[in-house]
Design a protein around this motif. Structure first.
Motif, PDB file in Angstrom:
ATOM      1  N   THR A 129       0.668  -0.728   0.280  1.00  0.00           N
ATOM      2  CA  THR A 129      -0.288  -0.001  -0.041  1.00  0.00           C
ATOM      3  C   THR A 129       0.920   1.315   0.322  1.00  0.00           C
ATOM      4  O   THR A 129       0.374   1.930  -0.236  1.00  0.00           O
ATOM      5  N   CYS A 130       1.988   0.790   0.523  1.00  0.00           N
ATOM      6  CA  CYS A 130       2.684   2.442   0.352  1.00  0.00           C
ATOM      7  C   CYS A 130       3.653   2.549  -1.333  1.00  0.00           C
ATOM      8  O   CYS A 130       3.707   1.267  -1.851  1.00  0.00           O
ATOM      9  N   ALA A 167       2.745   6.601   2.965  1.00  0.00           N
ATOM     10  CA  ALA A 167       2.293   5.045   4.016  1.00  0.00           C
ATOM     11  C   ALA A 167       1.437   5.721   4.515  1.00  0.00           C
ATOM     12  O   ALA A 167       1.011   5.297   5.609  1.00  0.00           O
ATOM     13  N   GLN A 168       0.799   6.531   4.710  1.00  0.00           N
ATOM     14  CA  GLN A 168      -0.101   7.320   5.388  1.00  0.00           C
ATOM     15  C   GLN A 168      -1.788   7.006   5.873  1.00  0.00           C
ATOM     16  O   GLN A 168      -1.664   6.534   6.320  1.00  0.00           O
ATOM     17  N   GLU A 169      -2.472   6.593   4.499  1.00  0.00           N
ATOM     18  CA  GLU A 169      -3.892   5.212   4.591  1.00  0.00           C
ATOM     19  C   GLU A 169      -3.499   3.440   4.088  1.00  0.00           C
ATOM     20  O   GLU A 169      -2.156   3.323   3.644  1.00  0.00           O
ATOM     21  N   ALA A 182      -5.199   3.563  -3.493  1.00  0.00           N
ATOM     22  CA  ALA A 182      -5.430   4.446  -4.025  1.00  0.00           C
ATOM     23  C   ALA A 182      -5.309   5.474  -3.626  1.00  0.00           C
ATOM     24  O   ALA A 182      -4.871   6.475  -4.245  1.00  0.00           O
ATOM     25  N   LEU A 183      -5.392   6.021  -2.115  1.00  0.00           N
ATOM     26  CA  LEU A 183      -5.088   6.970  -1.857  1.00  0.00           C
ATOM     27  C   LEU A 183      -4.262   7.179  -1.468  1.00  0.00           C
ATOM     28  O   LEU A 183      -3.571   9.052  -1.829  1.00  0.00           O
ATOM     29  N   ASN A 184      -3.014   6.253  -1.028  1.00  0.00           N
ATOM     30  CA  ASN A 184      -1.681   6.770  -1.026  1.00  0.00           C
ATOM     31  C   ASN A 184      -0.589   7.246  -2.649  1.00  0.00           C
ATOM     32  O   ASN A 184      -0.433   8.246  -2.543  1.00  0.00           O
TER      33      ASN A 184
END
Length: 140
Positions: A49-50, A65-67, A71-73
C-alpha cells in the motif's frame, strides 16, 4: 477513465490540471508500490500500500504510506510530488529574478548626490596623499 480511481472526480481533475500545468509527465516519473511498515499485523505484511514516486529530471522523491488504501496513498503521493516540484521551480525562478535585479542595480546610473559624494571622497584621498608627499619632502 480517471488516473486516480477511488478519489472524487473533482479532486482527481484538480490534481490532473496541476500536473499538466507543471509539465509533469508519467514517463518522467518512476512509480513503485512497496509494503508499508508499522502496526497492522499480517495484512500490512502482505499488501503493497506504500507508494514511492521519483521525478527523474529533478531527482525529487516522495514516499507515502499514510492510509490503508493504495489508491488513496497514490493520490496523496502525486499531490505531494506536485507541491515539491512547484516549490522547486518557484525557488529557481526567484533565484534567477534576484540575480537579474542585482545586475540591474549594478548597472543603474548613480544619482547626482551619489556622484558628488564619490567625488568628495576622491578629493579627500588626493589631499591626504598630497600632504604626505609634502611631509616626506620636508623630512629629506
Amino acid at each position: 477513465m480517471s488516473r486516480f480511481p477511488g478519489i472524487s472526480p473533482n479532486k482527481g481533475q484538480a490534481l490532473e490540471k496541476k500536473l499538466v500545468g507543471l509539465g509533469l509527465d508519467r514517463t518522467t516519473v518512476i512509480e513503485k508500490f512497496v509494503r508499508s511498515g508499522g502496526p497492522g499485523g499480517q495484512h500490512i505484511n502482505k499488501t503493497a500500500t506504500c507508494v514511492y514516486l521519483k521525478h527523474l529530471p529533478t531527482g525529487t522523491e516522495v514516499k507515502v504510506a499514510q492510509e490503508r488504501s493504495q489508491a488513496l496513498n497514490r493520490f496523496l503521493a502525486w499531490r505531494l510530488l506536485a507541491e515539491k516540484i512547484e516549490e522547486y521551480k518557484h525557488r529557481i525562478k526567484s533565484e534567477k529574478q534576484k540575480r537579474i535585479e542585482k545586475i540591474r542595480r549594478q548597472k543603474r546610473k548613480r544619482s547626482k548626490r551619489a556622484q558628488e559624494k564619490v567625488l568628495q571622497q576622491k578629493k579627500r584621498q588626493a589631499e591626504k596623499k598630497r600632504t604626505r608627499k609634502i611631509q616626506k619632502a620636508d623630512w629629506t
